[in-house]
Design a protein around this motif. Structure first.
Motif, PDB file in Angstrom:
ATOM      1  N   LEU A  32      11.258   9.991   3.264  1.00 51.19           N
ATOM      2  CA  LEU A  32      10.160  10.235   2.252  1.00 51.19           C
ATOM      3  C   LEU A  32      10.178   9.962   1.069  1.00 51.19           C
ATOM      4  O   LEU A  32       9.204   9.735   0.178  1.00 51.19           O
ATOM      5  CB  LEU A  32       9.674  11.615   2.693  1.00 51.19           C
ATOM      6  CG  LEU A  32       9.153  11.765   4.300  1.00 51.19           C
ATOM      7  CD1 LEU A  32       8.547  13.017   4.496  1.00 51.19           C
ATOM      8  CD2 LEU A  32       7.982  10.672   4.742  1.00 51.19           C
ATOM      9  N   ASN A  33      11.414  10.396   0.259  1.00 47.22           N
ATOM     10  CA  ASN A  33      11.436  10.192  -1.031  1.00 47.22           C
ATOM     11  C   ASN A  33      11.516   8.776  -1.367  1.00 47.22           C
ATOM     12  O   ASN A  33      10.982   8.252  -2.355  1.00 47.22           O
ATOM     13  CB  ASN A  33      13.019  10.615  -1.301  1.00 47.22           C
ATOM     14  CG  ASN A  33      13.179  12.257  -1.170  1.00 47.22           C
ATOM     15  OD1 ASN A  33      11.864  12.957  -1.520  1.00 47.22           O
ATOM     16  ND2 ASN A  33      14.218  12.867  -1.316  1.00 47.22           N
ATOM     17  N   GLN A  34      11.993   7.848  -0.306  1.00 50.69           N
ATOM     18  CA  GLN A  34      11.865   6.508  -0.717  1.00 50.69           C
ATOM     19  C   GLN A  34      10.319   5.960  -0.812  1.00 50.69           C
ATOM     20  O   GLN A  34      10.150   5.152  -1.607  1.00 50.69           O
ATOM     21  CB  GLN A  34      12.901   5.618   0.374  1.00 50.69           C
ATOM     22  CG  GLN A  34      14.122   5.832   0.323  1.00 50.69           C
ATOM     23  CD  GLN A  34      14.859   5.097   1.228  1.00 50.69           C
ATOM     24  OE1 GLN A  34      14.252   4.191   2.156  1.00 50.69           O
ATOM     25  NE2 GLN A  34      16.219   5.407   1.446  1.00 50.69           N
ATOM     26  N   VAL A  35       9.774   6.313   0.107  1.00 52.04           N
ATOM     27  CA  VAL A  35       8.113   6.229   0.378  1.00 52.04           C
ATOM     28  C   VAL A  35       7.763   6.607  -1.027  1.00 52.04           C
ATOM     29  O   VAL A  35       6.720   5.729  -1.750  1.00 52.04           O
ATOM     30  CB  VAL A  35       7.645   6.631   1.357  1.00 52.04           C
ATOM     31  CG1 VAL A  35       6.047   6.660   1.662  1.00 52.04           C
ATOM     32  CG2 VAL A  35       8.241   6.127   2.885  1.00 52.04           C
ATOM     33  N   ASP A  75       3.955   1.713  -7.276  1.00 50.84           N
ATOM     34  CA  ASP A  75       2.661   1.124  -7.121  1.00 50.84           C
ATOM     35  C   ASP A  75       1.757   1.594  -8.267  1.00 50.84           C
ATOM     36  O   ASP A  75       0.764   0.823  -8.687  1.00 50.84           O
ATOM     37  CB  ASP A  75       1.981   1.216  -5.820  1.00 50.84           C
ATOM     38  CG  ASP A  75       2.873   0.489  -4.723  1.00 50.84           C
ATOM     39  OD1 ASP A  75       3.670  -0.448  -5.078  1.00 50.84           O
ATOM     40  OD2 ASP A  75       2.688   1.106  -3.467  1.00 50.84           O
ATOM     41  N   LEU A  76       1.847   2.808  -8.877  1.00 54.00           N
ATOM     42  CA  LEU A  76       1.300   3.465  -9.805  1.00 54.00           C
ATOM     43  C   LEU A  76       1.444   2.952 -11.195  1.00 54.00           C
ATOM     44  O   LEU A  76       0.827   3.222 -12.146  1.00 54.00           O
ATOM     45  CB  LEU A  76       1.254   4.932  -9.621  1.00 54.00           C
ATOM     46  CG  LEU A  76       0.775   5.541  -8.594  1.00 54.00           C
ATOM     47  CD1 LEU A  76       0.981   7.189  -8.729  1.00 54.00           C
ATOM     48  CD2 LEU A  76      -0.759   5.350  -8.602  1.00 54.00           C
ATOM     49  N   ILE A  79      -7.740   8.009 -10.508  1.00 55.23           N
ATOM     50  CA  ILE A  79      -7.140   7.962  -9.321  1.00 55.23           C
ATOM     51  C   ILE A  79      -7.367   6.525  -8.622  1.00 55.23           C
ATOM     52  O   ILE A  79      -8.407   6.008  -8.689  1.00 55.23           O
ATOM     53  CB  ILE A  79      -7.753   9.158  -8.426  1.00 55.23           C
ATOM     54  CG1 ILE A  79      -7.440  10.502  -8.773  1.00 55.23           C
ATOM     55  CG2 ILE A  79      -7.142   9.097  -6.670  1.00 55.23           C
ATOM     56  CD1 ILE A  79      -6.195  10.990  -8.916  1.00 55.23           C
ATOM     57  N   PRO A  80      -6.002   5.961  -7.980  1.00 56.38           N
ATOM     58  CA  PRO A  80      -6.114   4.971  -7.358  1.00 56.38           C
ATOM     59  C   PRO A  80      -7.401   4.814  -6.354  1.00 56.38           C
ATOM     60  O   PRO A  80      -7.450   5.747  -5.798  1.00 56.38           O
ATOM     61  CB  PRO A  80      -4.852   4.617  -6.834  1.00 56.38           C
ATOM     62  CG  PRO A  80      -4.027   5.328  -7.616  1.00 56.38           C
ATOM     63  CD  PRO A  80      -4.705   6.614  -8.035  1.00 56.38           C
ATOM     64  N   ARG A  81      -8.240   3.694  -6.349  1.00 62.47           N
ATOM     65  CA  ARG A  81      -9.340   3.760  -5.146  1.00 62.47           C
ATOM     66  C   ARG A  81      -8.525   3.601  -3.724  1.00 62.47           C
ATOM     67  O   ARG A  81      -9.434   4.171  -2.840  1.00 62.47           O
ATOM     68  CB  ARG A  81      -9.894   2.328  -5.309  1.00 62.47           C
ATOM     69  CG  ARG A  81     -10.697   2.313  -6.692  1.00 62.47           C
ATOM     70  CD  ARG A  81     -11.320   1.006  -6.838  1.00 62.47           C
ATOM     71  NE  ARG A  81     -12.207   0.823  -8.265  1.00 62.47           N
ATOM     72  CZ  ARG A  81     -13.335   1.447  -8.156  1.00 62.47           C
ATOM     73  NH1 ARG A  81     -14.132   1.993  -7.122  1.00 62.47           N
ATOM     74  NH2 ARG A  81     -13.732   1.352  -9.591  1.00 62.47           N
ATOM     75  N   THR A  82      -7.290   3.449  -3.465  1.00 65.99           N
ATOM     76  CA  THR A  82      -6.968   3.360  -2.263  1.00 65.99           C
ATOM     77  C   THR A  82      -6.477   4.969  -1.657  1.00 65.99           C
ATOM     78  O   THR A  82      -6.099   5.277  -0.639  1.00 65.99           O
ATOM     79  CB  THR A  82      -5.713   2.743  -2.158  1.00 65.99           C
ATOM     80  OG1 THR A  82      -4.588   3.113  -3.057  1.00 65.99           O
ATOM     81  CG2 THR A  82      -5.901   1.088  -2.261  1.00 65.99           C
ATOM     82  N   PHE A  83      -6.464   5.783  -2.641  1.00 61.26           N
ATOM     83  CA  PHE A  83      -6.135   7.039  -2.438  1.00 61.26           C
ATOM     84  C   PHE A  83      -7.333   7.763  -1.802  1.00 61.26           C
ATOM     85  O   PHE A  83      -8.581   8.054  -2.368  1.00 61.26           O
ATOM     86  CB  PHE A  83      -5.854   8.041  -3.796  1.00 61.26           C
ATOM     87  CG  PHE A  83      -4.255   7.765  -4.126  1.00 61.26           C
ATOM     88  CD1 PHE A  83      -3.503   6.641  -3.831  1.00 61.26           C
ATOM     89  CD2 PHE A  83      -3.568   8.662  -4.862  1.00 61.26           C
ATOM     90  CE1 PHE A  83      -2.361   6.388  -4.021  1.00 61.26           C
ATOM     91  CE2 PHE A  83      -2.330   8.548  -5.034  1.00 61.26           C
ATOM     92  CZ  PHE A  83      -1.575   7.290  -5.052  1.00 61.26           C
TER      93      PHE A  83
END
Length: 451
Positions: A218-221, A228-229, A312-316
């Motif tokens: 999960l740290n990698q994710v 991506d941000l 906030i990104p639209r995918t969130f």
């Protein structure tokens, strides 16, 4: 097979008057457990080592045997044990008693399991394992003793049943090996729950291995989400990004202020976001306002690309707030929900499946284990009788169906412990001698009770 006419029914008042039992209430009148005082039971119970043996001893004393066959069989075993002690084989007797102390009461747990009322606890599986191991060890000890004695003694019925071909040794070994093969007792004791051993289910092993490295994964994710941000306006807002798994919600992205900026963030976008959602976590606790928060803000951020003034990104997709942190889902989290799911719950289900299979396998042999426990309880009581008889220099009585009682140098088992010096007494009760009942008279403290 036991018949009611083979046993005497004795009421509680008689048992107490004869000193068979002497229950002392606790000195605290408001509560607390009492204990057994000086009595025949307490004297004999001191030599009984197992829980099942102590229970059987109490049952024997409450309902004394009337059948001469039953009494003679018991006396045969007591005499055999006395002979072992007098033949310098005390170590064999002590070893048998020591192993009998490991015999636990598994009957109650099996009854609950058979009635589908509960599942075995860690301590109960430990008891089953110890019971089987102790039973097999006692059988081995008895076999070695009998072989060493040769034809010197006639082997009593209890020992014959213990070392004979009808003893369920294969079933005990099967149960013992099944428990040891499936249950990791060390890990179970440490975690206080049943833990199956590795290597039983390849799917379970894979999930366990992945779960052990889930934090690193999960740290990698989270690192990928942070990358991506890069270039997004949120990237300059001093947020920590983490990916977590929450039961009933799934995998989520947590956005929280970095520690250095947390103290001065009351007037910035984070505070505005928290305020816009009724405070950190709302009045209903951690998940109290999750659904309300989702419905209130999901539409806003999808179309405006902002949340409480934060970019906030639209995918969130907003989920909830808690303790000043914001929680979202994005396509990566949704994919993890679909591909991985609740790994801990999957592991728990697979472990429960293995334990249930073990319970079904062991439950088949419940009656066999119960019969073995009864045999070991009887052996424990009779070994205790033999040790007491040897230490007290008692003599085996001769039994008769005639209505007579002859006692030579008789000793009261309780009074002989508290009266010093104790003088043995003779007694003769026989109709042909003109005495079926004897009345003892005399002044106080003249020895009537000791007689």
């Amino acid at each position: 097979v036991h018949h009611l006419e083979d046993y005497m029914m004795v009421d509680n008042l008689t048992l107490r008057s004869l000193g068979v039992f002497n229950f002392d209430a606790h000195q605290n009148m408001l509560g607390g457990k009492g204990k057994e005082g000086l009595s025949l039971y307490s004297i004999l119970e001191a030599n009984v080592t197992s829980v099942v043996g102590k229970r059987l001893l109490k049952r024997w004393l409450c309902k004394p045997a009337l059948s001469l066959d039953i009494i003679e069989d018991r006396l045969d075993t007591v005499g055999f044990v006395v002979g072992l002690l007098e033949d310098d084989r005390r170590e064999d007797v002590e070893r048998i008693s020591k192993e009998l102390s490991r015999v636990k009461d598994v009957s109650r747990a099996f009854r609950r399991l058979a009635n589908l009322k509960t599942r075995f606890l860690v301590t109960e599986w430990d008891s089953v394992s110890n019971f089987c191991a102790a039973a097999l060890t006692v059988r081995g000890c008895a076999s070695s003793v009998v072989r060493a004695l040769g034809d010197k003694y006639e082997i009593p019925a209890v020992f014959q049943d213990l070392i004979g071909p009808d003893f369920p040794e294969p079933e005990l070994r099967l149960v013992l090996s099944s428990v040891e093969r499936i249950v990791d007792m060390d890990a179970s004791r440490e975690l206080k729950k049943l833990v199956p051993r590795p290597g039983l289910d390849t799917r379970l092993d894979r999930y366990r291995e992945f779960y052990d490295g889930l934090d690193d994964f999960l740290n990698q994710v989270a690192a990928e989400v942070a990358r991506d941000l890069t270039g997004h306006r949120l990237a300059g807002s001093s947020f920590d990004v983490q990916v977590l798994f929450l039961p009933q919600i799934g995998y989520v992205i947590e956005l929280s202020r970095q520690a250095a900026d947390a103290a001065g963030s009351d007037d910035d976008g984070m505070a505005a976001a928290a305020t816009a959602n009724g405070g950190a976590g709302g009045q209903g606790g951690f998940l109290g306002n999750v659904y309300q928060q989702q419905q209130q803000h999901q539409h806003q951020h999808q179309h405006e690309g902002s949340f409480g003034g934060l970019p906030i990104p639209r995918t969130f997709i907003f989920q909830f707030t808690h303790d000043g942190a914001l929680y979202f889902k994005d396509p990566k989290c949704m994919q993890l929900d679909e591909d991985l799911g609740d790994i801990a719950a999957i592991i728990s289900d697979l472990e429960a499946k293995l334990i249930l299979e073990l319970e079904d396998k062991v439950l088949v042999h419940w009656a066999t284990l119960q019969q073995s426990a009864e045999l070991l309880a009887e052996l424990d009581c009779l070994v205790a009788f033999g040790r007491y008889a040897s230490n007290s220099s008692l003599t085996r009585p001769s039994l008769s169906k005639e209505n007579v009682l002859y006692v030579k140098n008789g000793k009261h088992p309780i009074q002989s412990l508290v009266v010093d010096p104790y003088i043995p007494n003779d007694a003769c009760l026989a109709p042909d001698k003109g005495a079926s009942i004897a009345f003892i008279t005399g002044p106080n403290f003249s020895g009537k009770s000791a007689y």
